[in-house]
Design an enzyme around this catalytic site. Structure first.
Site, PDB file in Angstrom:
ATOM      1  N   CYS A   1      44.691  65.299  70.636  1.00 19.70           N
ATOM      2  CA  CYS A   1      44.636  65.665  69.219  1.00 19.70           C
ATOM      3  C   CYS A   1      43.218  65.474  68.661  1.00 19.70           C
ATOM      4  O   CYS A   1      42.331  66.233  69.034  1.00 19.70           O
ATOM      5  CB  CYS A   1      45.698  64.916  68.432  1.00 19.70           C
TER       6      CYS A   1
ATOM      7  N   HIS B   1      50.386  65.433  71.002  1.00 15.85           N
ATOM      8  CA  HIS B   1      50.468  63.963  71.161  1.00 15.85           C
ATOM      9  C   HIS B   1      51.387  63.577  72.320  1.00 15.85           C
ATOM     10  O   HIS B   1      52.566  63.257  72.098  1.00 15.85           O
ATOM     11  CB  HIS B   1      51.008  63.334  69.870  1.00 15.85           C
TER      12      HIS B   1
ATOM     13  N   GLU C   1      51.602  60.920  73.857  1.00 18.28           N
ATOM     14  CA  GLU C   1      51.985  59.496  73.815  1.00 18.28           C
ATOM     15  C   GLU C   1      53.196  59.279  72.906  1.00 18.28           C
ATOM     16  O   GLU C   1      53.693  58.163  72.820  1.00 18.28           O
ATOM     17  CB  GLU C   1      50.786  58.649  73.361  1.00 18.28           C
TER      18      GLU C   1
HETATM   19  N1  GLN Z   1      43.722  66.449  61.869  1.00 20.39           N
HETATM   20  C1  GLN Z   1      43.147  65.284  62.476  1.00 20.39           C
HETATM   21  C2  GLN Z   1      41.652  65.385  62.568  1.00 20.39           C
HETATM   22  O1  GLN Z   1      41.155  66.427  62.796  1.00 20.39           O
HETATM   23  C3  GLN Z   1      43.705  65.067  63.862  1.00 20.39           C
HETATM   24  C4  GLN Z   1      45.144  64.739  63.759  1.00 20.39           C
HETATM   25  C5  GLN Z   1      45.661  63.895  64.878  1.00 20.39           C
HETATM   26  O2  GLN Z   1      44.915  63.405  65.740  1.00 20.39           O
HETATM   27  N2  GLN Z   1      46.947  63.694  64.861  1.00 20.39           N
HETATM   28  O3  GLN Z   1      40.991  64.400  62.423  1.00 20.39           O
END
Ligand code: GLN
Length: 199
Positions: free
Chosen positions: A85, A180, A182
């Site tokens: 992410c 994600h 995890e």
């Molecule tokens: N939207 C977040 C960002 O760009 C990332 C979201 C996440 O890691 N769940 O910082």
């Protein structure tokens, strides 16, 4: 003894620690997983995970603490690194200019363009079944304000895509995961990463 460091500055750190412990058990690996809070914590790691969270915050602290520079060095020595992410965004060499870029200090390790919060406000958090290259069965992915990889270049290989773009990509020792892994009981993504350390 396999040692995996999870960058422990902000975000979904404890979830990764718990999943890696489960993978070690299920895979019969004698291993240790720990939270990385300084560049020196990275010495003797066999693999690194950059978690989800706020990419601007995580990347800023990584730079300030010298963790970013050390990771770039280790990546060039072929150390396996997985970014999930926000961590996926941080591995990229370009953040899409159309979206809110904030001040993400990308590491520039993977030749790909990543759009922050690519799924819009309505779909901030959702699950979607993915067909992943190399997996026999579909994978139920959890997306939370996720980025999407809108362009891959060079040696970056897409492994799974949705309408908005690529959501899983590999370049040699580096694995970028827009969702994600995890947060689910399906351990296949972490096991794929651990397999890359075993090789
Ligand atoms: N939207 C977040 C960002 O760009 C990332 C979201 C996440 O890691 N769940 O910082």
């Amino acid at each position: 003894m396999m040692r995996i460091g999870v960058i422990g500055l902000q975000g979904a750190v404890s979830e990764h620690l718990a999943v890696v412990v489960r993978c070690f058990e299920e895979m019969g690996i004698e291993g240790e997983v720990f939270s990385v809070r300084s560049a020196s914590d990275l010495s003797n790691s066999d693999g690194i995970i950059i978690p989800g969270g706020e990419s601007s915050t995580i990347s800023r602290h990584m730079k300030r603490l010298g963790i970013a520079g050390k990771i770039i060095e280790l990546a060039k020595e072929d150390l396996p690194i997985m970014g999930t992410c926000a961590g996926c965004l941080i591995l990229a060499d370009e953040v899409d200019g159309h979206s809110e870029t904030g001040d993400v200090e990308v590491l520039g390790l993977m030749e790909m363009t990543v759009e922050r919060n690519a799924f819009g406000r309505q779909r901030e958090s959702f699950e979607q079944m993915l067909a992943i290259d190399g997996f026999d069965e579909p994978y139920n992915a959890v997306f939370i304000r996720a980025p999407a990889i809108t362009d891959v270049r060079g040696a970056v290989v897409p492994l799974a895509s949705v309408a908005e773009g690529v959501v899983l990509a590999r370049k040699e020792n580096l694995l970028a995961v827009a969702f994600h892994p995890e947060l689910t009981d399906d351990l296949r993504i972490h096991k794929m990463f651990i397999d890359s350390i075993l090789k």
